[in-house]
Design an enzyme around this catalytic site. Structure first.
Site, PDB file in Angstrom:
ATOM      1  N   ALA A   9       0.827  -1.212   0.000  1.00 28.32           N
ATOM      2  CA  ALA A   9       0.000   0.000   0.000  1.00 28.32           C
ATOM      3  C   ALA A   9       0.857   1.256   0.000  1.00 28.32           C
ATOM      4  O   ALA A   9       0.527   2.263   0.610  1.00 28.32           O
ATOM      5  CB  ALA A   9      -0.908  -0.012   1.226  1.00 28.32           C
ATOM      6  N   ARG A  15      -3.184   9.037 -10.343  1.00 30.96           N
ATOM      7  CA  ARG A  15      -4.380   9.267 -11.160  1.00 30.96           C
ATOM      8  C   ARG A  15      -5.645   9.518 -10.339  1.00 30.96           C
ATOM      9  O   ARG A  15      -6.681   9.874 -10.888  1.00 30.96           O
ATOM     10  CB  ARG A  15      -4.579   8.097 -12.122  1.00 30.96           C
ATOM     11  CG  ARG A  15      -3.652   8.206 -13.326  1.00 30.96           C
ATOM     12  CD  ARG A  15      -4.036   7.223 -14.384  1.00 30.96           C
ATOM     13  NE  ARG A  15      -3.594   5.871 -14.054  1.00 30.96           N
ATOM     14  CZ  ARG A  15      -4.246   4.768 -14.422  1.00 30.96           C
ATOM     15  NH1 ARG A  15      -5.364   4.845 -15.108  1.00 30.96           N
ATOM     16  NH2 ARG A  15      -3.771   3.588 -14.104  1.00 30.96           N
ATOM     17  N   ASP A 105      -4.945  -1.757  -2.956  1.00 32.64           N
ATOM     18  CA  ASP A 105      -5.895  -1.066  -3.842  1.00 32.64           C
ATOM     19  C   ASP A 105      -6.771  -2.045  -4.617  1.00 32.64           C
ATOM     20  O   ASP A 105      -7.404  -1.694  -5.598  1.00 32.64           O
ATOM     21  CB  ASP A 105      -5.141  -0.145  -4.816  1.00 32.64           C
ATOM     22  CG  ASP A 105      -4.178  -0.907  -5.712  1.00 32.64           C
ATOM     23  OD1 ASP A 105      -4.089  -2.144  -5.602  1.00 32.64           O
ATOM     24  OD2 ASP A 105      -3.511  -0.247  -6.537  1.00 32.64           O
ATOM     25  N   GLY A 140       0.651  -8.268 -16.139  1.00 31.47           N
ATOM     26  CA  GLY A 140       1.692  -9.281 -16.299  1.00 31.47           C
ATOM     27  C   GLY A 140       1.039 -10.557 -16.823  1.00 31.47           C
ATOM     28  O   GLY A 140      -0.098 -10.867 -16.469  1.00 31.47           O
ATOM     29  N   ASN A 169      -1.740 -11.885 -14.382  1.00 28.81           N
ATOM     30  CA  ASN A 169      -1.366 -11.899 -12.962  1.00 28.81           C
ATOM     31  C   ASN A 169      -2.224 -10.902 -12.173  1.00 28.81           C
ATOM     32  O   ASN A 169      -2.283  -9.727 -12.505  1.00 28.81           O
ATOM     33  CB  ASN A 169       0.114 -11.515 -12.847  1.00 28.81           C
ATOM     34  CG  ASN A 169       0.568 -11.395 -11.400  1.00 28.81           C
ATOM     35  OD1 ASN A 169       0.035 -12.073 -10.521  1.00 28.81           O
ATOM     36  ND2 ASN A 169       1.556 -10.551 -11.169  1.00 28.81           N
ATOM     37  N   ASN A 359     -45.923   6.351  23.422  1.00 35.72           N
ATOM     38  CA  ASN A 359     -46.217   7.043  22.170  1.00 35.72           C
ATOM     39  C   ASN A 359     -45.662   8.458  22.237  1.00 35.72           C
ATOM     40  O   ASN A 359     -45.929   9.198  23.181  1.00 35.72           O
ATOM     41  CB  ASN A 359     -47.732   7.106  21.950  1.00 35.72           C
ATOM     42  CG  ASN A 359     -48.050   7.694  20.585  1.00 35.72           C
ATOM     43  OD1 ASN A 359     -48.077   6.989  19.591  1.00 35.72           O
ATOM     44  ND2 ASN A 359     -48.261   9.002  20.542  1.00 35.72           N
ATOM     45  N   SER A 387     -48.277  16.050  21.282  1.00 36.23           N
ATOM     46  CA  SER A 387     -47.630  16.679  20.130  1.00 36.23           C
ATOM     47  C   SER A 387     -46.931  17.957  20.527  1.00 36.23           C
ATOM     48  O   SER A 387     -47.396  18.685  21.408  1.00 36.23           O
ATOM     49  CB  SER A 387     -48.677  17.006  19.061  1.00 36.23           C
ATOM     50  OG  SER A 387     -49.226  15.811  18.576  1.00 36.23           O
TER      51      SER A 387
HETATM   52  C1  UD1 Z   1       1.572  -5.499 -10.926  1.00 36.50           C
HETATM   53  C2  UD1 Z   1       2.259  -6.805 -11.379  1.00 36.50           C
HETATM   54  C3  UD1 Z   1       1.548  -7.328 -12.639  1.00 36.50           C
HETATM   55  C4  UD1 Z   1       0.071  -7.515 -12.377  1.00 36.50           C
HETATM   56  C5  UD1 Z   1      -0.547  -6.235 -11.848  1.00 36.50           C
HETATM   57  C6  UD1 Z   1      -1.951  -6.494 -11.397  1.00 36.50           C
HETATM   58  C7  UD1 Z   1       4.595  -6.667 -10.724  1.00 36.50           C
HETATM   59  C8  UD1 Z   1       5.971  -6.403 -11.167  1.00 36.50           C
HETATM   60  N1  UD1 Z   1       3.633  -6.561 -11.636  1.00 36.50           N
HETATM   61  O1  UD1 Z   1       1.832  -4.559 -11.932  1.00 36.50           O
HETATM   62  O2  UD1 Z   1       2.114  -8.549 -13.059  1.00 36.50           O
HETATM   63  O3  UD1 Z   1      -0.593  -7.940 -13.555  1.00 36.50           O
HETATM   64  O4  UD1 Z   1       0.197  -5.713 -10.727  1.00 36.50           O
HETATM   65  O5  UD1 Z   1      -2.575  -5.287 -11.053  1.00 36.50           O
HETATM   66  O6  UD1 Z   1       4.380  -7.013  -9.569  1.00 36.50           O
HETATM   67  N2  UD1 Z   1       3.484  -1.027  -4.678  1.00 36.50           N
HETATM   68  C9  UD1 Z   1       4.210  -0.703  -3.554  1.00 36.50           C
HETATM   69  N3  UD1 Z   1       5.519  -0.395  -3.658  1.00 36.50           N
HETATM   70  C10 UD1 Z   1       6.168  -0.392  -4.852  1.00 36.50           C
HETATM   71  C11 UD1 Z   1       5.428  -0.727  -6.007  1.00 36.50           C
HETATM   72  C12 UD1 Z   1       4.098  -1.054  -5.898  1.00 36.50           C
HETATM   73  O7  UD1 Z   1       3.651  -0.711  -2.457  1.00 36.50           O
HETATM   74  O8  UD1 Z   1       7.357  -0.099  -4.853  1.00 36.50           O
HETATM   75  C13 UD1 Z   1       2.071  -1.369  -4.570  1.00 36.50           C
HETATM   76  C14 UD1 Z   1       1.188  -0.381  -5.297  1.00 36.50           C
HETATM   77  O9  UD1 Z   1       0.796   0.648  -4.429  1.00 36.50           O
HETATM   78  C15 UD1 Z   1       0.032  -1.256  -5.745  1.00 36.50           C
HETATM   79  C16 UD1 Z   1       0.663  -2.621  -5.942  1.00 36.50           C
HETATM   80  O10 UD1 Z   1       1.856  -2.605  -5.207  1.00 36.50           O
HETATM   81  O11 UD1 Z   1      -0.950  -1.375  -4.742  1.00 36.50           O
HETATM   82  C17 UD1 Z   1       0.931  -2.937  -7.403  1.00 36.50           C
HETATM   83  O12 UD1 Z   1       1.794  -1.982  -7.938  1.00 36.50           O
HETATM   84  P1  UD1 Z   1       1.615  -1.424  -9.404  1.00 36.50           P
HETATM   85  O13 UD1 Z   1       2.647  -0.402  -9.635  1.00 36.50           O
HETATM   86  O14 UD1 Z   1       0.212  -1.056  -9.638  1.00 36.50           O
HETATM   87  O15 UD1 Z   1       1.976  -2.720 -10.266  1.00 36.50           O
HETATM   88  P2  UD1 Z   1       1.589  -2.963 -11.761  1.00 36.50           P
HETATM   89  O16 UD1 Z   1       2.589  -2.318 -12.613  1.00 36.50           O
HETATM   90  O17 UD1 Z   1       0.176  -2.683 -11.988  1.00 36.50           O
END
Ligand code: UD1
Ligand code: MG
Length: 451
Positions: A9, A15, A105, A140, A169, A359, A387
């Site tokens: 997290a 965005r 998330d 992924g 993934n 009442n 009332s």
């Molecule tokens: C990741 C996966 C991808 C998968 C996708 C699903 C990897 C390398 N890729 O990609 O295979 O299909 O999620 O949604 O794992 N986060 C951290 N610290 C960091 C990076 C990320 O806490 O340094 C957290 C983000 O806040 C998020 C989650 O990890 O909640 C996923 O990170 P995000 O950058 O969205 O990964 P994707 O590129 O979407």
């Protein structure tokens, strides 16, 4: 096998265009993070580690408010999902069971799905949660070899042929703590994003002769939130699913698409919910109650046979016993209504207790606030509040007592007594007619002046 959760997290959620960390945005009145924590909690984890980063303090406060035992670790720089999980290592020192990695998330992973993954762990070293994507986009890709998961390739690093794979993934991974951290030590950032990918542990496991597999779930479960539009879509998905569950469980929803539920709304079978009812957090409705149209309920308990609304508002601490009636334009807050009590019209009952079968007449107000302090009103059983009674708290009205309509009650009313506190009425014969004549001639004079 004991389990630990690691919930990622740390991300900013650019965005979302928000000052609030992404995982604190709410679906059905609960932060996204709490949805993930609740789902993981079904595995009865021995430890729950939350990897925070952006807005770490705020995220930690929410996480610990939900689960005092949650351990929050800060990933100051976000260098990838693998790097993030590494931050949980110290918090998991001495833990020898299975680790399940979730995203903060991604609120809708079902506990049943996590249980399926835990089961698959019995025969595989690494288990990944995958899904068949309608539009695989930038997810992924899971490269399978029969039942075995060969590796995960990130979209950016994938060949054209790999990009054609639709099994994607979700991000959820399970492995023993020992295997997970041993593999993570070998993960580098030599890839298109320059990040430490958690997903690389699969290929590394296979190279080490360990086994990996994928468990699949419905794509809807893997829905993540990256924008306000995603948040609205997640809310809609939650509402749709929860309404369907309630209908299945024997609750009548006359117009399901107009009823809004909170993450923790409990409604017993044979309860009827009319159109346009909104539930805030913390509501329990027992079997066979009726919640009529346009009512708003939060933090309250409604017992069997009670009828609420239309247009009623139940606020936190409203406790309605069996067969209570709360009618239109009535607000109840921090108040107990015993069995068969009635407050049918235009009233405010706050910081009060109302006895059995009492009442409360239209327009009654408990004047609970003196501008600084809140005070209680206590009304006994089988009493009759006329009332437009103002009950200036603190005040007590005894069993079977009455108040005359229009009474301002400032002193306790003994059991069985009638309290009357209002100006005496006088009738002046003919005076109304005289007034009308006077006013009408005044109006006529004015009209003449203006023409
Ligand atoms: C990741 C996966 C991808 C998968 C996708 C699903 C990897 C390398 N890729 O990609 O295979 O299909 O999620 O949604 O794992 N986060 C951290 N610290 C960091 C990076 C990320 O806490 O340094 C957290 C983000 O806040 C998020 C989650 O990890 O909640 C996923 O990170 P995000 O950058 O969205 O990964 P994707 O590129 O979407
Ligand atoms: Mg993502």
């Amino acid at each position: 096998m004991s389990t630990a959760l690691v919930i990622l997290a740390a991300g900013k959620g650019t965005r979302m265009r928000s000052d609030l960390p992404k995982v604190l945005h709410k679906v059905a009145h609960a932060p996204l993070l709490i949805h993930a924590m609740r789902s993981g909690a079904e595995l009865e984890p021995e430890r729950t580690v939350i990897v925070t980063g952006h807005g770490a303090e705020a995220v930690e406060a929410v996480a610990r408010d939900h689960d005092e035992a949650a351990i929050c670790v800060v990933q100051a720089e976000q260098l990838g999902t693998g790097h993030a999980v590494q931050h949980a290592r110290d918090a998991l020192a001495g833990f020898t069971g299975d680790v399940i990695v979730l995203y903060g998330d991604t609120p809708f992973i079902r506990p049943e799905t996590l249980a399926k993954m835990a089961e698959a762990r019995a025969s595989h070293d690494v288990v990944v949660l995958g899904f068949e994507a309608a539009d695989p986009g930038k997810y992924g890709r899971l490269v399978m070899q029969g039942d075995a998961l060969h590796k995960i390739v990130e979209f950016k690093d994938a060949t054209k042929a790999q990009r054609a794979i639709t099994l994607c993934n979700s991000g959820v991974v399970a492995a023993s703590a020992e295997t997970l951290f041993a593999l993570l030590d070998k993960v580098d950032n030599d890839n298109a994003s320059g990040e430490y990918y958690l997903t690389d542990i699969v290929g590394l496991a296979r190279t080490d002769g360990l086994s990996a597999t994928a468990v699949t779930c419905d794509e809807a479960e893997t829905m993540g939130v990256n924008s306000r539009a995603d948040l609205a879509a997640a809310e809609a998905a939650f509402q749709r699913a929860r309404r369907a569950e309630l209908l299945d469980s024997g609750v009548t929803l006359t117009a399901p698409e107009t009823v809004f539920l909170a993450y923790d709304t409990h409604i017993g079978p044979d309860t009827e919910i009319e159109p346009n009812v909104v539930f805030g957090p913390g509501v329990t409705i027992e079997n066979g109650a009726q919640i009529r149209a346009f009512s708003h309920l939060e933090g309250c308990h409604v017992s069997r046979g009670a009828i609420v609304g239309p247009y009623a508002r139940l606020r936190p601490g409203a406790e309605l016993s069996e067969d209570v009636r709360v009618g239109n334009f009535v607000e109840i807050k921090n108040a107990t209504l015993e069995a068969r009590a009635k407050v049918n019209h235009l009233s405010y009952v706050g910081d009060a207790s109302v006895g059995e079968a009492t009442n409360i007449g239209a327009g009654t107000i408990t004047c609970n606030y003196d501008g600084v302090f809140k005070h209680r009103t206590t009304i006994g059983a089988r009493a009759f509040i006329g009332s437009n009674t103002m009950l200036v708290a603190p005040v007590t009205v005894g069993d079977e007592a009455m108040t005359a309509s229009g009474t301002v009650v400032t002193r306790d009313v003994p059991e069985g007594a009638l309290a009357m506190a209002r100006a005496n009425q006088t009738n002046r014969e003919g005076l109304a007619r005289k007034m009308f004549d006077m006013l009408k001639s005044k109006k006529a004079r004015k009209a003449k002046e203006q023409s």
